[in-house]
Design a protein around this motif. Structure first.
Motif, PDB file in Angstrom:
ATOM      1  N   ILE A   1      37.308  65.221  58.282  1.00 58.61           N
ATOM      2  CA  ILE A   1      37.610  65.800  56.976  1.00 58.61           C
ATOM      3  C   ILE A   1      37.749  67.319  57.103  1.00 58.61           C
ATOM      4  CG2 ILE A   1      36.742  66.075  54.597  1.00 58.61           C
ATOM      5  CD1 ILE A   1      37.252  63.151  55.432  1.00 58.61           C
ATOM      6  N   VAL A   2      38.799  67.885  56.530  1.00 56.37           N
ATOM      7  CA  VAL A   2      38.917  69.351  56.459  1.00 56.37           C
ATOM      8  C   VAL A   2      38.015  69.815  55.306  1.00 56.37           C
ATOM      9  CG1 VAL A   2      40.462  71.295  56.068  1.00 56.37           C
ATOM     10  CG2 VAL A   2      41.301  69.260  57.281  1.00 56.37           C
ATOM     11  N   PRO A   3      36.997  70.646  55.592  1.00 51.66           N
ATOM     12  CA  PRO A   3      36.072  71.006  54.511  1.00 51.66           C
ATOM     13  C   PRO A   3      36.782  71.835  53.441  1.00 51.66           C
ATOM     14  CG  PRO A   3      35.267  71.743  56.686  1.00 51.66           C
ATOM     15  CD  PRO A   3      36.679  71.310  56.861  1.00 51.66           C
TER      16      PRO A   3
ATOM     17  N   THR B   1      38.717  70.964  50.792  1.00 46.97           N
ATOM     18  CA  THR B   1      39.807  70.427  49.966  1.00 46.97           C
ATOM     19  C   THR B   1      39.295  69.360  49.011  1.00 46.97           C
ATOM     20  OG1 THR B   1      41.399  70.844  51.726  1.00 46.97           O
ATOM     21  CG2 THR B   1      42.089  69.356  49.970  1.00 46.97           C
ATOM     22  N   ARG B   2      38.573  68.403  49.546  1.00 46.26           N
ATOM     23  CA  ARG B   2      38.075  67.320  48.706  1.00 46.26           C
ATOM     24  C   ARG B   2      36.753  66.840  49.294  1.00 46.26           C
ATOM     25  NH1 ARG B   2      41.956  62.547  48.661  1.00 46.26           N
ATOM     26  NH2 ARG B   2      43.211  63.886  47.321  1.00 46.26           N
TER      27      ARG B   2
END
Lengths: 393, 393
Positions: A160-162, A164-165
């Motif tokens: 997960i890219v921290p 964004t969501r």
């Protein structure tokens, strides 16, 4: 319902069918640990060792030793698994790998927090069974790591890219509700209280959504808002129903009747929500907006979903007298025993298609081991036994 | 078989049903890029953007523009997607994210090498369509990164502990067989030759196993030996059949008849191996030793498996005259058109259960986009058209 007869049925299945199956087929006497990939007849079809299932089997043997009878073969079987886990299952600092090969060489990195939670309950029960302080220390150390990892359980393996969501997931607080009582004897009372209150809050005030008709969802935004995304629309009825008997147990332990009543209400909501009116059984996954789910296996019927539902329903009846719980228990009991129990060979099937036919004829695999079936049989047996002994019945 | 009529059927379906569906429903005119999560009627049910599918749709529009007709709306649609990809799809160094939210904020890290391979073919085709050297540069840069990542495609996101069981996977060499011809115009001839020889070697001498009756498997040990593990037993019939028309195309391009004959032989082996004699259609996954598979969706029937099989079978007949290919083409054609084509609304279903009933009624999702159906319709149309025009037919 004839509670006495039913209680005997669950007890006999546990003690004469299911546990002997694992004792006979699962112990790897050459390299240690357990085989969990067992086919319909109990023959080993793969030798990889998954920490979830290794730890859960240690837990199961130790737990029955503690709760049912001090059988030496159960304690030996638990220590057999524990020895392997201690020698190979972690990286030296109690970071528990996800899987090992037969000999104990690590295959998959310690990315999965539930390898840690199941190690904790395994060593927790084993410390009770043996009084060995080292087992208690392992449980406590692992528990501390879980606490430290709560905000980013996958660590460097998260994709997960921290920012964004940032979703929150239901599973960890749900598992911690159960873990709290499993290692109560190892925790300072103040920490136990905090842990319990945190988990209850998350389950009952974050993931339980009155505005959605009283269902539990699997993921919400970090601030608790609903998320109209694949993850945020996901409903896993069996998962939330399982959490409800953890909460009923907490309700009993804390003497908080309102917790029990809420858990019974949610259990009934979820079993009605998840029931397949066409073919019977409870769906694996649903989308709360009725959109196409991401999970191709959404319509399958899984062993653990049904067994956990039986526990919550019968406990719900035991604790509140809800006739609706009893009627649903009867319905799910009939489906479960008719479809999951193998009438030809010991132990139960795990994976049925929507129609209720066996989809994968294994008794154990990468995800199914010595856990939900025996734990469920034990839990139902004990509740039914108590119901049978009531003067009114 | 009436090749002329059939050819018209595939052409009409492509040009009057499938491509208009994507043109009408898929373009996000507010934030750019494409919606791919489209329900049965074509309505958007989720707005996340997956780089596999964004790039594949750019590819599809550009490729039809290059090969069928220079329609401005196709080129505009391709550039619409390309603009979004260039602005949001990568990290600034052409590391392509796996997914973005609707506005283009990154959701999932660039862990998946196939986001890169599909970006390469997208910008490769678009550079042909437009002559724009920047598109060519993007394709070449991305291709260089793929080459550098071949030995560890997932990079820091790999959960495998190195050294215990280093398997090789079939997918990357298989995809590179196709990619080689897709970006031939961008590669120095010597590099192209090396790439093709490497891929052919991997597919035909590593993953194709004569000792297993001539099937292709998905994973082998690093040294090429068979691995008796979940991964090493895995067979994905549609996947290997898809690779076979890539190899037939290479056989034509290199004028190597023996490649074509081998690919036809393997296609027939795999379609027979994967065919469900009870319910029709081709299984998604099988275990080469008949053991319980890990994939719960193993018995499902997927759109791409069937469409890719149609391409390999009809090319096999076109290139070798194999009557067996033609008979199987007819059989798979009947199954595919009967079960996957939606007779009520445009485009095709993607996911059927084993019985052939619609399991998830979407036209596009996280994995199904504007790619296999239109590419398959195009490929079959062109082969059938050539067959119809032969003096003998």
């Amino acid at each position: 319902m004839d509670f006495k007869k039913l209680s005997e049925q669950y007890k006999t299945e546990l003690l004469e069918n299911v546990m002997p199956f694992w004792l006979k087929n699962s112990l790897d006497k050459v390299y240690g640990g357990y085989f969990t990939c067992l086919d319909q007849k109990g023959e080993v079809f793969d030798t990889d060792k998954f920490m979830w299932l290794q730890a859960r089997e240690v837990y199961m043997f130790a737990s029955l030793y503690n709760k049912v009878e001090q059988k030496q073969e159960w304690l030996d079987a638990a220590e057999h698994g524990a020895t392997f886990l201690l020698e190979h299952g972690h990286d030296g600092d109690f970071n528990w790998y996800f899987s090992l090969d037969r000999k104990g060489n690590p295959l998959t990195q310690p990315y999965n927090i539930f390898s840690y939670t199941f190690a904790t309950i395994a060593f927790g029960q084993l410390s009770l069974a043996t009084g060995n302080p080292y087992y208690a220390e392992v449980a406590k150390k692992t528990f501390d790591i879980i606490r430290a990892k709560v905000d980013n359980p996958k660590g460097p393996w998260s994709k997960i890219v921290p920012g964004t969501r940032d979703l929150k997931n239901f599973t960890l607080p749900m598992i911690l509700c159960n873990l709290a009582l499993e290692i109560e004897h190892l925790l300072p009372p103040a920490l136990l209280d905090t842990l319990i209150e945190e988990c209850l809050h998350e389950v009952l005030h974050v993931f339980y959504r009155p505005e959605l008709g009283g269902i539990v969802i699997e993921n919400v935004d970090k601030d608790g808002a609903l998320s109209d995304t694949f993850e945020g629309r996901l409903v896993n009825p069996g998962h939330s129903i399982e959490a409800m008997w953890f909460i009923m147990d907490l309700g009993v332990r804390l003497e908080r009747k309102e917790l029990i009543e809420k858990a019974v209400e949610i259990t009934l909501n979820m079993v009605k929500y998840g029931w397949d009116h066409e073919h019977g059984g409870i769906f694996y996954f649903l989308d709360r907006l009725g959109r196409p789910p991401q999970q191709l296996e959404w319509d399958q019927k899984l062993w653990w979903v049904h067994v956990e539902t039986l526990i919550s329903l019968i406990k719900g009846y035991q604790l509140t007298g809800s006739k609706e719980c009893l009627a649903w228990f009867e319905r799910v009991h009939d489906y479960t025993w008719t479809h999951f129990k193998d009438t030809q060979y010991p132990e139960w099937f795990g994976y049925l298609n929507r129609q209720g036919e066996v989809l994968i004829p294994l008794k154990g695999g990468k995800w199914k081991g010595c856990f939900h079936i025996p734990r469920g049989l034990y839990q139902c047996w004990k509740v039914l036994e108590e119901l049978a002994e009531r003067p009114s019945s």
